[in-house]
Scaffold this motif. Structure first.
Motif, PDB file in Angstrom:
ATOM      1  N   ALA A  88      30.113 -40.302   1.017  1.00  0.00           N
ATOM      2  CA  ALA A  88      29.104 -39.246   0.122  1.00  0.00           C
ATOM      3  C   ALA A  88      30.119 -38.256  -0.692  1.00  0.00           C
ATOM      4  O   ALA A  88      30.949 -37.752   0.150  1.00  0.00           O
ATOM      5  CB  ALA A  88      28.251 -38.521   1.126  1.00  0.00           C
ATOM      6  N   LEU A  89      29.922 -38.160  -1.878  1.00  0.00           N
ATOM      7  CA  LEU A  89      30.636 -36.969  -2.530  1.00  0.00           C
ATOM      8  C   LEU A  89      30.746 -35.643  -2.137  1.00  0.00           C
ATOM      9  O   LEU A  89      31.447 -35.135  -1.986  1.00  0.00           O
ATOM     10  CB  LEU A  89      30.201 -37.345  -4.053  1.00  0.00           C
ATOM     11  CG  LEU A  89      30.455 -38.549  -4.783  1.00  0.00           C
ATOM     12  CD1 LEU A  89      29.979 -38.457  -6.428  1.00  0.00           C
ATOM     13  CD2 LEU A  89      31.923 -38.876  -4.874  1.00  0.00           C
ATOM     14  N   ASP A  90      29.461 -35.312  -1.732  1.00  0.00           N
ATOM     15  CA  ASP A  90      29.273 -34.039  -0.998  1.00  0.00           C
ATOM     16  C   ASP A  90      30.115 -33.660   0.060  1.00  0.00           C
ATOM     17  O   ASP A  90      30.258 -32.465   0.528  1.00  0.00           O
ATOM     18  CB  ASP A  90      27.826 -33.760  -0.959  1.00  0.00           C
ATOM     19  CG  ASP A  90      27.065 -33.560  -2.075  1.00  0.00           C
ATOM     20  OD1 ASP A  90      27.548 -33.326  -3.056  1.00  0.00           O
ATOM     21  OD2 ASP A  90      25.799 -33.631  -2.195  1.00  0.00           O
ATOM     22  N   ASN A  91      30.567 -34.860   0.686  1.00  0.00           N
ATOM     23  CA  ASN A  91      31.211 -34.672   1.889  1.00  0.00           C
ATOM     24  C   ASN A  91      32.841 -34.622   1.820  1.00  0.00           C
ATOM     25  O   ASN A  91      33.544 -34.294   2.463  1.00  0.00           O
ATOM     26  CB  ASN A  91      31.032 -35.914   2.808  1.00  0.00           C
ATOM     27  CG  ASN A  91      29.765 -35.839   3.579  1.00  0.00           C
ATOM     28  OD1 ASN A  91      28.872 -34.781   3.818  1.00  0.00           O
ATOM     29  ND2 ASN A  91      29.114 -36.831   4.171  1.00  0.00           N
ATOM     30  N   ILE A  92      33.249 -34.824   0.488  1.00  0.00           N
ATOM     31  CA  ILE A  92      34.698 -34.822   0.253  1.00  0.00           C
ATOM     32  C   ILE A  92      35.158 -33.409  -0.317  1.00  0.00           C
ATOM     33  O   ILE A  92      34.355 -32.727  -0.978  1.00  0.00           O
ATOM     34  CB  ILE A  92      34.792 -35.760  -1.091  1.00  0.00           C
ATOM     35  CG1 ILE A  92      34.522 -37.192  -0.463  1.00  0.00           C
ATOM     36  CG2 ILE A  92      36.241 -35.756  -1.426  1.00  0.00           C
ATOM     37  CD1 ILE A  92      34.652 -38.175  -1.686  1.00  0.00           C
ATOM     38  N   GLN A  93      36.155 -32.880   0.208  1.00  0.00           N
ATOM     39  CA  GLN A  93      36.734 -31.698   0.076  1.00  0.00           C
ATOM     40  C   GLN A  93      37.508 -31.734  -1.264  1.00  0.00           C
ATOM     41  O   GLN A  93      37.415 -31.096  -2.375  1.00  0.00           O
ATOM     42  CB  GLN A  93      37.537 -30.927   1.203  1.00  0.00           C
ATOM     43  CG  GLN A  93      36.775 -30.620   2.323  1.00  0.00           C
ATOM     44  CD  GLN A  93      35.914 -29.272   2.382  1.00  0.00           C
ATOM     45  OE1 GLN A  93      36.467 -28.384   1.522  1.00  0.00           O
ATOM     46  NE2 GLN A  93      35.109 -29.000   2.960  1.00  0.00           N
ATOM     47  N   TYR A  94      38.611 -32.560  -1.060  1.00  0.00           N
ATOM     48  CA  TYR A  94      39.494 -32.912  -2.159  1.00  0.00           C
ATOM     49  C   TYR A  94      40.352 -34.355  -1.917  1.00  0.00           C
ATOM     50  O   TYR A  94      40.360 -34.652  -0.869  1.00  0.00           O
ATOM     51  CB  TYR A  94      40.395 -31.733  -2.301  1.00  0.00           C
ATOM     52  CG  TYR A  94      41.333 -31.592  -1.067  1.00  0.00           C
ATOM     53  CD1 TYR A  94      42.887 -32.038  -0.982  1.00  0.00           C
ATOM     54  CD2 TYR A  94      40.983 -30.635  -0.160  1.00  0.00           C
ATOM     55  CE1 TYR A  94      43.516 -31.812  -0.042  1.00  0.00           C
ATOM     56  CE2 TYR A  94      41.786 -30.339   1.052  1.00  0.00           C
ATOM     57  CZ  TYR A  94      43.089 -30.863   1.016  1.00  0.00           C
ATOM     58  OH  TYR A  94      44.036 -30.623   2.161  1.00  0.00           O
ATOM     59  N   PHE A  95      41.043 -34.573  -2.950  1.00  0.00           N
ATOM     60  CA  PHE A  95      41.738 -35.763  -3.132  1.00  0.00           C
ATOM     61  C   PHE A  95      43.224 -35.457  -3.126  1.00  0.00           C
ATOM     62  O   PHE A  95      43.424 -34.616  -4.049  1.00  0.00           O
ATOM     63  CB  PHE A  95      41.447 -36.747  -4.105  1.00  0.00           C
ATOM     64  CG  PHE A  95      39.958 -37.331  -4.083  1.00  0.00           C
ATOM     65  CD1 PHE A  95      39.924 -38.559  -3.666  1.00  0.00           C
ATOM     66  CD2 PHE A  95      38.962 -36.622  -4.624  1.00  0.00           C
ATOM     67  CE1 PHE A  95      38.771 -39.225  -3.575  1.00  0.00           C
ATOM     68  CE2 PHE A  95      37.792 -37.291  -4.541  1.00  0.00           C
ATOM     69  CZ  PHE A  95      37.351 -38.586  -4.051  1.00  0.00           C
ATOM     70  N   GLN A  96      44.096 -36.129  -2.452  1.00  0.00           N
ATOM     71  CA  GLN A  96      45.386 -35.488  -2.524  1.00  0.00           C
ATOM     72  C   GLN A  96      46.572 -36.895  -2.658  1.00  0.00           C
ATOM     73  O   GLN A  96      46.254 -37.747  -1.838  1.00  0.00           O
ATOM     74  CB  GLN A  96      46.071 -34.935  -1.089  1.00  0.00           C
ATOM     75  CG  GLN A  96      47.498 -34.385  -0.980  1.00  0.00           C
ATOM     76  CD  GLN A  96      47.907 -33.979   0.377  1.00  0.00           C
ATOM     77  OE1 GLN A  96      47.176 -33.826   1.146  1.00  0.00           O
ATOM     78  NE2 GLN A  96      49.234 -33.524   0.350  1.00  0.00           N
ATOM     79  N   ALA A  97      47.304 -36.801  -3.869  1.00  0.00           N
ATOM     80  CA  ALA A  97      48.035 -37.871  -3.964  1.00  0.00           C
ATOM     81  C   ALA A  97      49.137 -37.983  -2.770  1.00  0.00           C
ATOM     82  O   ALA A  97      49.816 -36.908  -2.416  1.00  0.00           O
ATOM     83  CB  ALA A  97      49.060 -37.608  -5.341  1.00  0.00           C
ATOM     84  N   TYR A  98      49.644 -39.113  -2.318  1.00  0.00           N
ATOM     85  CA  TYR A  98      50.325 -39.284  -1.157  1.00  0.00           C
ATOM     86  C   TYR A  98      51.235 -40.525  -1.227  1.00  0.00           C
ATOM     87  O   TYR A  98      50.955 -41.641  -0.511  1.00  0.00           O
ATOM     88  CB  TYR A  98      49.741 -39.453   0.131  1.00  0.00           C
ATOM     89  CG  TYR A  98      50.258 -39.213   1.444  1.00  0.00           C
ATOM     90  CD1 TYR A  98      51.010 -38.179   1.805  1.00  0.00           C
ATOM     91  CD2 TYR A  98      50.393 -40.431   2.356  1.00  0.00           C
ATOM     92  CE1 TYR A  98      51.688 -37.973   3.096  1.00  0.00           C
ATOM     93  CE2 TYR A  98      51.105 -40.079   3.582  1.00  0.00           C
ATOM     94  CZ  TYR A  98      51.880 -39.308   3.857  1.00  0.00           C
ATOM     95  OH  TYR A  98      52.453 -39.140   4.924  1.00  0.00           O
ATOM     96  N   GLY A  99      52.275 -40.431  -2.234  1.00  0.00           N
ATOM     97  CA  GLY A  99      53.156 -41.532  -2.390  1.00  0.00           C
ATOM     98  C   GLY A  99      52.290 -42.867  -3.124  1.00  0.00           C
ATOM     99  O   GLY A  99      51.798 -42.290  -4.158  1.00  0.00           O
ATOM    100  N   ASN A 100      52.186 -43.756  -2.536  1.00  0.00           N
ATOM    101  CA  ASN A 100      51.513 -44.930  -3.105  1.00  0.00           C
ATOM    102  C   ASN A 100      49.951 -44.976  -2.618  1.00  0.00           C
ATOM    103  O   ASN A 100      49.407 -45.843  -2.847  1.00  0.00           O
ATOM    104  CB  ASN A 100      52.245 -46.357  -2.582  1.00  0.00           C
ATOM    105  CG  ASN A 100      53.599 -46.637  -3.208  1.00  0.00           C
ATOM    106  OD1 ASN A 100      53.942 -46.217  -4.342  1.00  0.00           O
ATOM    107  ND2 ASN A 100      54.378 -47.129  -2.658  1.00  0.00           N
ATOM    108  N   TYR A 101      49.828 -43.658  -1.898  1.00  0.00           N
ATOM    109  CA  TYR A 101      48.423 -43.795  -1.397  1.00  0.00           C
ATOM    110  C   TYR A 101      47.784 -42.301  -1.926  1.00  0.00           C
ATOM    111  O   TYR A 101      48.153 -41.732  -2.629  1.00  0.00           O
ATOM    112  CB  TYR A 101      48.372 -43.854   0.071  1.00  0.00           C
ATOM    113  CG  TYR A 101      48.848 -44.953   0.766  1.00  0.00           C
ATOM    114  CD1 TYR A 101      47.953 -45.886   1.126  1.00  0.00           C
ATOM    115  CD2 TYR A 101      50.220 -44.970   0.808  1.00  0.00           C
ATOM    116  CE1 TYR A 101      48.629 -47.125   1.690  1.00  0.00           C
ATOM    117  CE2 TYR A 101      50.753 -46.197   1.528  1.00  0.00           C
ATOM    118  CZ  TYR A 101      49.841 -47.181   2.226  1.00  0.00           C
ATOM    119  OH  TYR A 101      50.331 -48.436   2.792  1.00  0.00           O
TER     120      TYR A 101
END
Length: 219
Positions: free
Chosen positions: A133-146
């Protein structure tokens, strides 16, 4: 042999039209300068130039399904945003699954452009698709190839790029604040010149070139 297997599997799918068979990256690149295609089935180990190096030279890449015996290149492939990675020998059912992914991408419309955008995303984690669910996501973090997907009470790791999420997530809910961070606007509670604070008390850096993105939040 590899070509014959792909031809056999593809004949079952009426929406596949084979326009060219190439036996080296250079032959394929020459063809692509003259002809636009929707999909490439690509090996990695090829004469003169590898499949991955070939992809790096294509400016506007079509969808790509890698077909290879080398599992160790999977992360490199997903970093280049390939649609799927078929590990030889693969079954006709696995080929069909790859084609389903190709069709989904062909029909994909960025969430920001849809009238009724879904309130969730599907991400690949540990070889399974998960509905988040989008509302459960705080943020996205780039982490190398992931990419790390930070949620209210959990964190998931997926083989993807931050660029992929920035293109597909709804613009009215997610905002890029740093080259490595894409944040849910609903979770932002405070901001200073260098960082923002989220409602789970986590802190995310602000990149200088992204500060203008946050101006609208406080107007």
């Amino acid at each position: 042999m590899a070509h014959q297997i792909l031809l056999h599997y593809s004949h079952i799918h009426n929406d596949i039209k084979i326009v060219k068979q190439c036996y080296s990256a250079t032959e394929a690149l020459d063809f692509l300068t003259e002809q636009q295609v929707d999909l490439i089935f690509l090996d990695i180990q090829m004469p003169a130039l590898t499949g991955l190096k070939m992809l790096e030279t294509i400016a506007n890449r079509p969808q790509v399904v890698l077909c290879t015996a080398y599992q160790e290149y999977a992360l490199n492939g997903f970093e280049l945003d390939v649609t799927d990675y078929l590990l030889k020998p693969f079954s006709i059912q696995r080929f069909a699954e790859a084609m389903d992914k190709v069709r989904r991408r062909i029909n994909e419309i960025p969430l920001s452009q849809t009238a009724t955008a879904p309130n969730y995303i599907i991400i690949r984690v540990d070889r399974e698709d998960r509905k988040i669910a989008l509302d459960n996501i705080q943020y996205f973090q780039a982490y190398g190839n992931y990419v790390k997907v930070w949620m209210d009470e959990d964190c998931l790791l997926t083989a993807a790029t931050l660029k992929h999420f920035s293109k597909t997530l709804p613009e009215n809910q997610f905002i890029q604040v740093h080259k490595s961070f894409l944040v849910n606007k609903k979770k932002i509670t405070a901001q200073n010149s260098n960082s923002i604070k989220l409602n789970n008390n986590s802190t995310v850096k602000i990149g200088k070139s992204f500060r203008h993105n946050l101006m609208e939040l406080w107007q």
